[in-house]
Motif scaffolding. Structure first.
Motif, PDB file in Angstrom:
ATOM      1  N   GLU A 116       0.874  -1.333  -0.012  1.00  0.00           N
ATOM      2  CA  GLU A 116      -0.179   0.212  -0.032  1.00  0.00           C
ATOM      3  C   GLU A 116       0.979   1.238   0.139  1.00  0.00           C
ATOM      4  O   GLU A 116       0.335   2.198  -0.227  1.00  0.00           O
ATOM      5  N   LYS A 117       2.154   1.163   0.210  1.00  0.00           N
ATOM      6  CA  LYS A 117       2.769   2.254   0.218  1.00  0.00           C
ATOM      7  C   LYS A 117       3.679   2.455  -1.166  1.00  0.00           C
ATOM      8  O   LYS A 117       4.554   3.749  -1.051  1.00  0.00           O
ATOM      9  N   TYR A 118       3.519   1.584  -2.025  1.00  0.00           N
ATOM     10  CA  TYR A 118       4.400   1.990  -3.414  1.00  0.00           C
ATOM     11  C   TYR A 118       3.408   1.986  -4.523  1.00  0.00           C
ATOM     12  O   TYR A 118       2.298   1.159  -4.491  1.00  0.00           O
ATOM     13  N   THR A 119       3.932   2.658  -5.582  1.00  0.00           N
ATOM     14  CA  THR A 119       3.111   2.786  -6.861  1.00  0.00           C
ATOM     15  C   THR A 119       4.078   2.416  -8.129  1.00  0.00           C
ATOM     16  O   THR A 119       5.164   3.102  -7.973  1.00  0.00           O
TER      17      THR A 119
ATOM     18  N   LYS B  22       0.267   2.318 -18.775  1.00  0.00           N
ATOM     19  CA  LYS B  22      -0.517   3.144 -17.559  1.00  0.00           C
ATOM     20  C   LYS B  22      -0.043   2.164 -16.028  1.00  0.00           C
ATOM     21  O   LYS B  22       0.076   1.258 -16.382  1.00  0.00           O
ATOM     22  N   PRO B  23      -0.190   3.185 -15.053  1.00  0.00           N
ATOM     23  CA  PRO B  23      -0.528   4.589 -15.056  1.00  0.00           C
ATOM     24  C   PRO B  23       0.838   5.402 -15.403  1.00  0.00           C
ATOM     25  O   PRO B  23       1.721   4.972 -15.194  1.00  0.00           O
ATOM     26  N   TYR B  24       0.225   6.634 -15.806  1.00  0.00           N
ATOM     27  CA  TYR B  24       1.385   7.607 -16.201  1.00  0.00           C
ATOM     28  C   TYR B  24       2.084   8.156 -14.922  1.00  0.00           C
ATOM     29  O   TYR B  24       1.340   8.499 -14.049  1.00  0.00           O
ATOM     30  N   THR B  25       3.391   8.600 -15.001  1.00  0.00           N
ATOM     31  CA  THR B  25       3.975   8.879 -13.715  1.00  0.00           C
ATOM     32  C   THR B  25       3.437  10.228 -13.242  1.00  0.00           C
ATOM     33  O   THR B  25       3.173  10.608 -12.199  1.00  0.00           O
TER      34      THR B  25
END
Length: 337
Positions: A246-249, A263-266
């Protein structure tokens, strides 16, 4: 005794940050049929008629921001890697470097290995995750050149090293100095690709982009998928650093054109995080083994300003592998494996 040849290949860089040299670089880069994979006439009109004339001056200004007395950072660090790897491998090997676009060219590097009459060539594209537009293009170029030789030595190609434990360790060690646990969020930003290029690597024609979680695991079906390999690299880094899910994308940067890219775009992720009240952001860019325009300017400058404009206070880039001795050890392993 004949030596074993090693060819390190990186993407490329203009010879200088002048508009003329940047345009020449963009022309060669974007005219590659694997980079912009559309019919040749359409590609020519797009690249030579629109992108190069208009993007050249803008890109030149950006290159000037990252250029130093040492020249292009990408070229500088790739040269360091080459010299350090040569010293580490010793006299039984001859290590050369080439850029897929511009100088020093792959042709010039292969000419040196041919002149040395090496008994084998190990080709290592310096892209951790496989993509047709990067690794695939290097493989094709090498084969086109070598196919014209009368005597062709044993040649081996590295496909990818997205899950190489040593590489993961170096990126993780680089991050530890910034204390990842003190940041509100962690972002793994990879270079983007058009979605159509992902679909083309799906030989099953039934997996890629068919579900929201098609990259959630690396399997036999998506083993050549750039996005799936990027997700895998990010998961390995997160596990190494004990970063909860939950703390990173995971996101993708450097989009070009209006067609849908991975996607997703930065930039959209940063927008969402900023609006949600995120104050500190640690950013990895694990698609690059050497710091370059995309890390030193796009992430540090562009995204940094964007994040602060949204109320963020700190955006910290985790530097790339560059000339880290532990990374040179990894390169040695990739040569000998």
């Amino acid at each position: 005794m004949s030596k074993q040849g090693v060819l390190l290949v990186n993407l490329g860089t203009p010879d200088s940050p002048s508009v003329k040299d940047v345009r020449r670089y963009l022309d060669e880069f974007l005219m590659d049929e694997r980079v912009i994979d559309i019919p040749q006439l359409n590609r020519t009109l797009l690249v030579k008629g629109i992108i190069v004339p208009f993007r050249g001056p803008k890109s030149a200004k950006i290159y000037k921001k990252v250029w130093s007395e040492k020249g292009s950072p990408l070229l500088y660090y790739t040269k360091l890697m080459t010299d350090l790897l040569q010293a580490q491998l010793g006299e039984e090997y001859q290590v050369e470097m080439g850029m897929r676009y511009q100088n020093p060219s792959i042709q010039s590097a292969l000419d040196k290995l041919k002149a040395a009459d090496v008994k084998s060539i190990r080709v290592i594209p310096l892209f951790p995750q496989y993509a047709s537009a990067s690794t695939g293009s290097v493989h094709q170029k090498v084969m086109e050149i070598v196919s014209k030789w009368q005597a062709i030595p044993d040649i081996s190609f590295l496909n990818s090293f997205h899950d190489e434990p040593g590489m993961i360790d170096v990126f993780a060690a680089n991050a530890l100095k910034y204390k990842p646990e003190t940041f509100d969020h962690i972002l793994f930003s990879f270079h983007g690709l058009p979605q159509r290029q992902l679909i083309k690597t799906d030989n099953s024609k039934s997996h890629c982009l068919q579900s929201a979680d098609c990259c959630s695991a690396l399997t036999d079906v998506n083993k050549f998928c750039y996005s799936a390999q990027c997700h895998h690299t990010a998961r390995l880094l997160a596990a190494k650093l004990n970063i909860p899910k939950e703390k990173y994308t995971i996101s993708f940067q450097s989009r070009l054109g209006k067609n849908p890219w991975v996607k997703p775009y930065t930039t959209e992720v940063i927008d969402e995080l900023g609006k949600a009240g995120t104050k500190s952001l640690l950013v990895f860019s694990p698609a690059f083994v050497a710091d370059c325009l995309e890390t030193l300017y796009e992430i540090t400058e562009e995204y940094g300003l964007e994040f602060k404009a949204l109320g963020g206070e700190r955006l910290q880039l985790v530097e790339s592998l560059n000339d880290n001795p532990a990374w040179i050890n990894v390169l040695e392993k990739l040569v000998k494996q």
